[in-house]
Design a protein around this motif. Structure first.
Motif, PDB file in Angstrom:
ATOM      1  N   VAL A  47      39.536  -6.101  -3.148  1.00 30.08           N
ATOM      2  CA  VAL A  47      38.223  -6.262  -2.521  1.00 30.08           C
ATOM      3  C   VAL A  47      37.156  -6.460  -3.587  1.00 30.08           C
ATOM      4  CG1 VAL A  47      36.458  -5.138  -1.105  1.00 30.08           C
ATOM      5  CG2 VAL A  47      38.878  -4.927  -0.479  1.00 30.08           C
ATOM      6  N   ARG A  89      34.890  -9.973  -4.243  1.00 26.91           N
ATOM      7  CA  ARG A  89      33.435  -9.955  -4.128  1.00 26.91           C
ATOM      8  C   ARG A  89      32.743 -10.225  -5.456  1.00 26.91           C
ATOM      9  NH1 ARG A  89      31.336  -8.103   0.493  1.00 26.91           N
ATOM     10  NH2 ARG A  89      29.425  -7.398  -0.540  1.00 26.91           N
ATOM     11  N   VAL A 108      30.068  -3.360   2.428  1.00 30.47           N
ATOM     12  CA  VAL A 108      31.093  -3.992   3.273  1.00 30.47           C
ATOM     13  C   VAL A 108      31.341  -3.121   4.497  1.00 30.47           C
ATOM     14  CG1 VAL A 108      32.241  -5.148   1.356  1.00 30.47           C
ATOM     15  CG2 VAL A 108      33.002  -2.879   2.033  1.00 30.47           C
ATOM     16  N   LEU A 119      34.460  -2.532   7.118  1.00 33.10           N
ATOM     17  CA  LEU A 119      35.894  -2.820   7.061  1.00 33.10           C
ATOM     18  C   LEU A 119      36.668  -1.963   8.050  1.00 33.10           C
ATOM     19  CD1 LEU A 119      37.316  -0.230   5.433  1.00 33.10           C
ATOM     20  CD2 LEU A 119      36.238  -1.324   3.478  1.00 33.10           C
ATOM     21  N   ALA A 150      35.980  -7.068   5.720  1.00 31.96           N
ATOM     22  CA  ALA A 150      37.330  -6.931   5.180  1.00 31.96           C
ATOM     23  C   ALA A 150      38.226  -6.228   6.191  1.00 31.96           C
ATOM     24  CB  ALA A 150      37.321  -6.150   3.866  1.00 31.96           C
ATOM     25  N   THR A 162      46.318 -11.652  -0.403  1.00 28.72           N
ATOM     26  CA  THR A 162      44.903 -11.741  -0.050  1.00 28.72           C
ATOM     27  C   THR A 162      44.667 -13.106   0.568  1.00 28.72           C
ATOM     28  OG1 THR A 162      44.310 -12.535  -2.271  1.00 28.72           O
ATOM     29  CG2 THR A 162      44.130 -10.168  -1.864  1.00 28.72           C
TER      30      THR A 162
END
Length: 303
Positions: free
Chosen positions: A75, A79, A86, A88, A160, A299
């Motif tokens: 993450v 970013r 965020v 998530l 996310a 990812t």
């Protein structure tokens, strides 16, 4: 088992998932259903509270906290480094240990977490997670007792979506990935750690593996099938990191800890659970070495 995105388990397997998952995890981690006493036992042994206590981490799957570190770092990297906030969720959050740990790790890495949601199908898991979160004073984490294929959150509401080791517990992984895509904002990030859910092709793991990873609780998908599922769910920029060497070393270390401190593990979880934790880690490590399973970090972005 799911050999690819088109394969579906029988309706009986789907209907019994809450019960099957509950029974498996209850047998493996019975003490967690009495969290207050379990926490006292962990603290007495490790001298620590919180998610970094040595024994409490076994609820975090095969990769333990190190797998959560992989997810958090993914993450941060996506970013472009620290900064920002965020929202998530974790799909298949179980007792919530991985989500709590990951939120804390992101915070220490300079990324604020606004809203966090743990989504799990089993009511008992959600109750345990909520109890632990309350005991730790976590007001920003919400447990949602729901299927990972039908999360009660609006579309495009998250930055996310994490799946840290829970993929083998989803009988319909393609639908789970489709739901992850629905939840993400455009450009949002999916982070997926494959612990014992990804196989190279159409073969099956050993019977020793199946003895501690039973059918109906653990579902496997081929690498080609997973890539097709990601594509059908609308993900782009898919990156696959092979973590075999890292995973073998990690499980070797975890097995040493479990064996050296078996008496303490048994004191908290019981003799049967202590042996099963050991056997579960050993069977996964053997499959990694034999090439029957592909420990992987994926990812991908919402297209």
């Amino acid at each position: 088992m799911t050999a690819g995105p088109g394969a579906r388990p029988g309706t009986d397997a789907l209907a019994d998932q809450p019960g099957a998952q509950y029974r498996y995890h209850r047998d493996l981690f019975p003490a967690l259903h009495d969290w207050e006493n379990t926490e006292r036992s962990i603290v007495a042994f490790t001298g620590e509270t919180g998610p970094e206590g040595l024994l409490g981490l076994d609820q975090m799957g095969h990769f333990g906290p190190q797998g959560c570190d992989l997810a958090a770092e993914a993450v941060v990297t996506a970013r472009g480094g620290p900064g920002g906030t965020v929202d998530l969720c974790e799909l298949g959050s179980g007792f919530g240990g991985a989500l709590r740990y990951t939120v804390d790790r992101l915070t220490t890495r300079g990324i604020a977490v606004g809203r966090s949601y743990g989504v799990d199908l089993v009511p008992e898991h959600c109750e345990v997670s909520a109890r632990i979160s309350r005991a730790q004073g976590r007001e920003g984490m919400t447990e949602l007792c729901a299927s990972a294929t039908a999360v009660p959150l609006p579309a495009a509401s998250l930055d996310a979506v994490l799946i840290t080791g829970s993929m083998p517990h989803f009988p319909e992984p393609g639908e789970v990935l489709r739901e992850a895509g629905r939840l993400l904002r455009p450009g949002g990030l999916l982070v997926l750690t494959e612990e014992v859910s990804l196989k190279p092709g159409g073969g099956n793991p050993s019977e020793a593996f199946r003895a501690v990873h039973p059918r109906g609780v653990f579902f496997l998908t081929s690498l080609a099938g997973r890539l097709e599922q990601l594509d059908r769910a609308g993900f782009v920029g898919v990156e696959r990191r092979d973590v075999k060497e890292w995973a073998v070393s990690l499980l070797t270390d975890r097995l040493k800890v479990v064996r050296i401190f078996r008496g303490s593990v048994a004191g908290i979880y019981g003799d049967a659970s202590a042996d099963r934790i050991r056997d579960t880690l050993a069977a996964a490590r053997a499959e990694y070495l034999a090439g029957g399973l592909l420990p992987t970090l994926f990812t991908a972005r919402k297209g």
